[in-house]
Design a protein around this motif. Sequence first.
Motif, mmCIF file in Angstrom:
data_model
loop_
_atom_site.group_PDB
_atom_site.id
_atom_site.type_symbol
_atom_site.label_atom_id
_atom_site.label_comp_id
_atom_site.label_asym_id
_atom_site.label_seq_id
_atom_site.Cartn_x
_atom_site.Cartn_y
_atom_site.Cartn_z
ATOM 1 N N SER A 1 2.251 14.659 0.660
ATOM 2 C CA SER A 1 1.283 14.335 1.468
ATOM 3 C C SER A 1 1.973 13.174 2.687
ATOM 4 O O SER A 1 1.362 13.038 3.722
ATOM 5 C CB SER A 1 0.379 13.842 0.948
ATOM 6 N N ARG A 2 2.942 12.537 1.971
ATOM 7 C CA ARG A 2 3.585 11.397 3.023
ATOM 8 C C ARG A 2 4.856 11.734 3.587
ATOM 9 O O ARG A 2 5.356 10.779 4.242
ATOM 10 C CB ARG A 2 3.748 10.056 1.996
ATOM 11 N N SER A 3 5.499 12.923 3.251
ATOM 12 C CA SER A 3 6.615 13.230 3.755
ATOM 13 C C SER A 3 7.625 12.311 3.337
ATOM 14 O O SER A 3 8.461 11.958 4.059
ATOM 15 C CB SER A 3 6.587 13.559 5.222
ATOM 16 N N ILE A 4 7.712 11.995 2.138
ATOM 17 C CA ILE A 4 8.864 11.095 1.655
ATOM 18 C C ILE A 4 9.611 11.682 0.269
ATOM 19 O O ILE A 4 8.900 12.752 -0.232
ATOM 20 C CB ILE A 4 8.194 9.661 1.246
ATOM 21 N N PRO A 5 10.730 11.308 0.073
ATOM 22 C CA PRO A 5 11.622 12.012 -0.716
ATOM 23 C C PRO A 5 11.106 11.716 -2.143
ATOM 24 O O PRO A 5 10.502 10.668 -2.562
ATOM 25 C CB PRO A 5 12.928 11.382 -0.796
ATOM 26 N N LEU A 6 11.314 12.704 -3.078
ATOM 27 C CA LEU A 6 10.737 12.721 -4.405
ATOM 28 C C LEU A 6 12.059 12.663 -5.538
ATOM 29 O O LEU A 6 12.940 13.701 -5.055
ATOM 30 C CB LEU A 6 9.964 13.869 -4.841
ATOM 31 N N VAL A 7 12.268 11.980 -6.326
ATOM 32 C CA VAL A 7 13.274 11.854 -7.262
ATOM 33 C C VAL A 7 12.829 12.247 -8.774
ATOM 34 O O VAL A 7 11.878 11.577 -9.183
ATOM 35 C CB VAL A 7 13.739 10.295 -7.383
ATOM 36 N N THR B 1 0.839 -1.186 0.041
ATOM 37 C CA THR B 1 0.161 0.025 0.025
ATOM 38 C C THR B 1 0.823 1.188 0.269
ATOM 39 O O THR B 1 2.014 1.108 0.090
ATOM 40 C CB THR B 1 -1.087 0.097 1.086
ATOM 41 N N LEU B 2 0.222 2.219 0.005
ATOM 42 C CA LEU B 2 1.130 3.616 -0.151
ATOM 43 C C LEU B 2 1.874 3.760 1.222
ATOM 44 O O LEU B 2 2.851 4.290 1.117
ATOM 45 C CB LEU B 2 0.188 4.922 -0.449
ATOM 46 N N ASP B 3 1.247 3.153 2.063
ATOM 47 C CA ASP B 3 2.074 3.194 3.620
ATOM 48 C C ASP B 3 3.458 2.774 3.553
ATOM 49 O O ASP B 3 4.603 2.893 4.246
ATOM 50 C CB ASP B 3 1.170 2.498 4.529
ATOM 51 N N ASP B 4 3.566 1.653 2.443
ATOM 52 C CA ASP B 4 4.684 0.827 2.247
ATOM 53 C C ASP B 4 5.853 1.700 1.711
ATOM 54 O O ASP B 4 7.306 1.238 1.627
ATOM 55 C CB ASP B 4 4.539 -0.572 1.806
ATOM 56 N N ILE B 5 5.437 2.711 0.792
ATOM 57 C CA ILE B 5 6.289 3.276 -0.102
ATOM 58 C C ILE B 5 7.191 4.529 0.714
ATOM 59 O O ILE B 5 6.714 5.056 1.268
ATOM 60 C CB ILE B 5 5.582 4.172 -1.082
ATOM 61 N N GLN B 6 8.401 4.245 0.239
ATOM 62 C CA GLN B 6 9.530 4.967 0.797
ATOM 63 C C GLN B 6 10.221 6.369 -0.095
ATOM 64 O O GLN B 6 10.873 7.101 0.577
ATOM 65 C CB GLN B 6 10.544 4.277 1.532
ATOM 66 N N ARG B 7 9.833 6.306 -1.285
ATOM 67 C CA ARG B 7 10.208 7.210 -2.030
ATOM 68 C C ARG B 7 9.335 7.187 -3.409
ATOM 69 O O ARG B 7 9.096 6.178 -3.660
ATOM 70 C CB ARG B 7 11.743 6.609 -2.528
ATOM 71 N N VAL B 8 9.392 8.217 -3.908
ATOM 72 C CA VAL B 8 8.540 8.569 -5.226
ATOM 73 C C VAL B 8 9.544 9.110 -6.301
ATOM 74 O O VAL B 8 10.361 10.026 -6.135
ATOM 75 C CB VAL B 8 7.123 9.442 -5.188
ATOM 76 N N ALA B 9 9.435 8.365 -7.505
ATOM 77 C CA ALA B 9 10.204 8.828 -8.573
ATOM 78 C C ALA B 9 9.320 9.274 -9.847
ATOM 79 O O ALA B 9 8.309 8.468 -10.064
ATOM 80 C CB ALA B 9 11.117 7.787 -9.030
#
Length: 333
Positions: A101-107, A69-77
């Motif tokens: 919204s998830r406060s995770i890094p964007l690549v 789920t989105l909860d498991d995602i640690q990074r968005v590219a």
Amino acid sequence: MTPLVLAIETSCDDTCAAVAAGTEIRSNVVASQSGHERFGGVVPEIAARSHLLQIGPVVDEALEQAGVTLDDIQRVAVTAGPGLVGALLIGVQTAKAIAASRSIPLVAVDHLHGHIAANFAAGRETELEPPFLCLVVSGGHTFLAVVVGRGPGEWRILGRTLDDAAGEAIDKAARMLGLGFPGGPELQRLAEGGDPNAFELPRADGVAGLDFSFAGLKTALLYTIRDLGEDEARRQAPGLAASFQHAVVEQLARRTARALAQTGLERLAIGGGVAANGPLRERMQGLGVPCTVPTHDLCTDNAAMIACAAQFTEPLTHEQALGLEVHVTGGSR
Ligand code: KG4
Ligand code: ZN
């Protein structure tokens, strides 16, 4: 531990999302768009609207197929360019929203880096050590580059097309032969029943160095069809398709052989939609050096290749992510 990445690619007419851990692909979803066929090419407005409708379900599907789920995602590219502006904006805005919204890094990934990085999928980056020669052949680009590292822009272009991209020429030829869009797979199928030497078509031998040209070949096919007349051209369509495909493959292969000789590089890789072409893959694997070819689904536009490129790209800072823009032309050095 390798972060779990959600990758998004919307640079042209395929809405794509993938989940990967490094270069290990967990899911790779591609929703091809309809509505472009009757125009014989991609219509930017239709592409953007269609991405807007499809991006949500495609991301959901990629997560579901990966069993996360989105909860498991640690990074968005995400692909930030090159491509169609309106199409890119949908992917970039979606990725920005998820990351913020998830406060995770964007690549931010360059699409061409993605086509090269497709060769690193499934842990193959360990066997494909730079420097190596890479032929990128797609609907929008055709170039030969020395890849000097796995990171963004770490390639130097040796030669590129002076006019049409190979895929663009293939799509136009397919249209002349009455085939649908995109024409590559259909042209390849039609060519299977034809003689590649049925018609003598130009291979741009007059173009010096490592550049390519496909406009003359396209015009030659047009004149050949006109001279045969409609009925005869239809009857000889397999031979026309096979001869055209042969001319494209030969031009690509001969320039690549020349580049190998000039640079002394001992490894070859290919990427881009046209790299899904059977006769091209076979010809490139016979050039005397080991040649890596991505699986078919990693050649045509997809988000798994964006995840592979992201593995070798620094994430943006929070401020950079908020200010991320799209770009229409590619980057290399
Ligand atoms: O990489 P891609 O999916 O999109 C761009 O970045 O342009 O490449 C699309 C191109 C189209 O021109 C399509 O006709 C061509 O790749 N293509 C093929 C084959 N499959 C896709 N060309 C020849 N043979 C194929 N089997
Ligand atoms: Zn592409």
